[in-house]
Design a protein around this motif. Sequence first.
Motif, PDB file in Angstrom:
ATOM      1  N   ILE A  66       0.773  -1.170  -0.053  1.00 56.97           N
ATOM      2  CA  ILE A  66      -0.166   0.123   0.170  1.00 56.97           C
ATOM      3  C   ILE A  66       0.804   1.436  -0.057  1.00 56.97           C
ATOM      4  CG2 ILE A  66      -1.787   1.249   1.344  1.00 56.97           C
ATOM      5  CD1 ILE A  66      -2.795  -1.247   2.394  1.00 56.97           C
ATOM      6  N   ILE A  67       0.502   2.093  -0.776  1.00 53.84           N
ATOM      7  CA  ILE A  67       1.290   3.493  -0.917  1.00 53.84           C
ATOM      8  C   ILE A  67       0.091   4.344  -0.754  1.00 53.84           C
ATOM      9  CG2 ILE A  67       2.607   4.984  -2.320  1.00 53.84           C
ATOM     10  CD1 ILE A  67       3.979   3.066  -3.634  1.00 53.84           C
ATOM     11  N   MET A  68       0.101   5.262   0.204  1.00 52.92           N
ATOM     12  CA  MET A  68      -0.784   6.163   0.645  1.00 52.92           C
ATOM     13  C   MET A  68      -0.428   7.676  -0.251  1.00 52.92           C
ATOM     14  SD  MET A  68      -2.712   4.892   2.981  1.00 52.92           S
ATOM     15  CE  MET A  68      -3.602   6.411   3.501  1.00 52.92           C
ATOM     16  N   LEU A  69      -1.615   8.260  -0.921  1.00 50.07           N
ATOM     17  CA  LEU A  69      -1.471   9.470  -1.621  1.00 50.07           C
ATOM     18  C   LEU A  69      -2.174  10.553  -0.774  1.00 50.07           C
ATOM     19  CD1 LEU A  69      -2.285   7.945  -5.141  1.00 50.07           C
ATOM     20  CD2 LEU A  69      -0.459   8.318  -4.094  1.00 50.07           C
ATOM     21  N   THR A  70      -1.523  11.519  -0.499  1.00 44.10           N
ATOM     22  CA  THR A  70      -2.304  12.547   0.199  1.00 44.10           C
ATOM     23  C   THR A  70      -1.812  13.902  -0.048  1.00 44.10           C
ATOM     24  OG1 THR A  70      -2.410  13.318   2.847  1.00 44.10           O
ATOM     25  CG2 THR A  70      -0.446  12.247   2.170  1.00 44.10           C
ATOM     26  N   ALA A  71      -2.733  14.946   0.237  1.00 36.07           N
ATOM     27  CA  ALA A  71      -2.328  16.459  -0.002  1.00 36.07           C
ATOM     28  C   ALA A  71      -2.387  17.040   1.395  1.00 36.07           C
ATOM     29  CB  ALA A  71      -3.445  17.203  -0.907  1.00 36.07           C
ATOM     30  N   ARG A  72      -2.568  16.120   2.354  1.00 36.50           N
ATOM     31  CA  ARG A  72      -2.383  16.709   3.844  1.00 36.50           C
ATOM     32  C   ARG A  72      -1.153  16.191   4.333  1.00 36.50           C
ATOM     33  NH1 ARG A  72      -7.515  13.888   6.662  1.00 36.50           N
ATOM     34  NH2 ARG A  72      -6.485  14.727   8.508  1.00 36.50           N
ATOM     35  N   VAL A  73      -0.182  17.408   4.580  1.00 37.70           N
ATOM     36  CA  VAL A  73       1.099  17.204   4.706  1.00 37.70           C
ATOM     37  C   VAL A  73       1.559  17.196   6.129  1.00 37.70           C
ATOM     38  CG1 VAL A  73       1.892  17.811   2.425  1.00 37.70           C
ATOM     39  CG2 VAL A  73       1.615  19.497   4.197  1.00 37.70           C
ATOM     40  N   GLU A  74       0.395  17.453   7.171  1.00 38.52           N
ATOM     41  CA  GLU A  74       0.782  17.527   8.519  1.00 38.52           C
ATOM     42  C   GLU A  74       1.679  16.310   9.034  1.00 38.52           C
ATOM     43  OE1 GLU A  74      -2.035  17.881   7.072  1.00 38.52           O
ATOM     44  OE2 GLU A  74      -3.056  19.585   7.600  1.00 38.52           O
ATOM     45  N   GLU A  75       2.544  16.548  10.074  1.00 36.80           N
ATOM     46  CA  GLU A  75       3.211  15.236  10.250  1.00 36.80           C
ATOM     47  C   GLU A  75       2.384  14.384  10.810  1.00 36.80           C
ATOM     48  OE1 GLU A  75       6.168  15.229   9.422  1.00 36.80           O
ATOM     49  OE2 GLU A  75       7.156  13.567  10.472  1.00 36.80           O
ATOM     50  N   VAL A  76       1.179  14.475  11.692  1.00 37.27           N
ATOM     51  CA  VAL A  76       0.420  13.599  12.450  1.00 37.27           C
ATOM     52  C   VAL A  76       0.063  12.644  11.139  1.00 37.27           C
ATOM     53  CG1 VAL A  76      -1.436  14.948  12.135  1.00 37.27           C
ATOM     54  CG2 VAL A  76      -1.426  13.008  13.905  1.00 37.27           C
ATOM     55  N   ASP A  77      -0.310  13.187  10.033  1.00 32.42           N
ATOM     56  CA  ASP A  77      -1.146  12.296   9.074  1.00 32.42           C
ATOM     57  C   ASP A  77       0.168  11.206   8.603  1.00 32.42           C
ATOM     58  OD1 ASP A  77      -3.662  12.978   9.225  1.00 32.42           O
ATOM     59  OD2 ASP A  77      -3.206  14.750   8.016  1.00 32.42           O
ATOM     60  N   ARG A  78       1.223  11.800   8.231  1.00 36.03           N
ATOM     61  CA  ARG A  78       2.336  10.959   7.757  1.00 36.03           C
ATOM     62  C   ARG A  78       2.561   9.873   8.634  1.00 36.03           C
ATOM     63  NH1 ARG A  78       6.788  14.889   4.980  1.00 36.03           N
ATOM     64  NH2 ARG A  78       5.327  16.147   3.459  1.00 36.03           N
TER      65      ARG A  78
END
Length: 236
Positions: free
Chosen positions: A85-97
């Motif tokens: 699984i590779i996550m794609l995200t526009a939310r770059v907050e550290e908590v989401d990473r």
Amino acid sequence: MNTPALVPDNVLIVEDEPKIARLVADYLEGSGFTTHHLDHGDAVLPWLSDRSTHPELILLDLMLPGTDGLTLCREIRQRWPRIAIIMLTARVEEVDRLLGLELAADDYICKPFSPREVVARSRAVLRRSRAADAAEAPVPDTLSLDEEGWRALADGQDLGLTAVEFQLLRVMMHSPGRIFSREQLMDHMYRDHRIVSERTVDSHIKKLRKKIAEVWPEREVIRSVYGVGYKYQPEE
């Protein structure tokens, strides 16, 4: 229930933005991948559940209509742990990473991204995933000992040995080809030097052979040496 097989170089793109999904698919297909596309979070688990084969990799958007990407990542990892699984995200907050990786995603890519980066990261994740699968796969025609767990494994299958049977097999496997007398084997079986009949050794050897034969019916690795004892001899 049978575990669905993974289809090499098959990628499921879960992305609700059509232009991004089409662009990523074009680059992946141009690099030899086969792609599938879903645009709604609620469609992912039913799609996977209904298939006899699974994609080797999922590109999973974090923000989806219906079930969100983090929830899907958690569920997919629990039910189908071999799918990368590779996550794609526009939310770059550290908590989401961090949360994405704690859910056991293999990698994440932040939007906006280069499609070439997606291809490169997909190849890298699949290389790691395949290497891990190869390391875990049992080697054919291999009898091995898990000494900490007191288990013997034939082609990766637990033989279900008793403690005495494991002791017998371990002693002989540590010295392949060496002939052990019944008395020598009894010394290893019973360290308290209790008095037992030599027939006890024969009985345990018979049970041990039977358990090995359940996995390897046409192979004999524990051999009798008439008038002397037994030896472990995996090859003729």
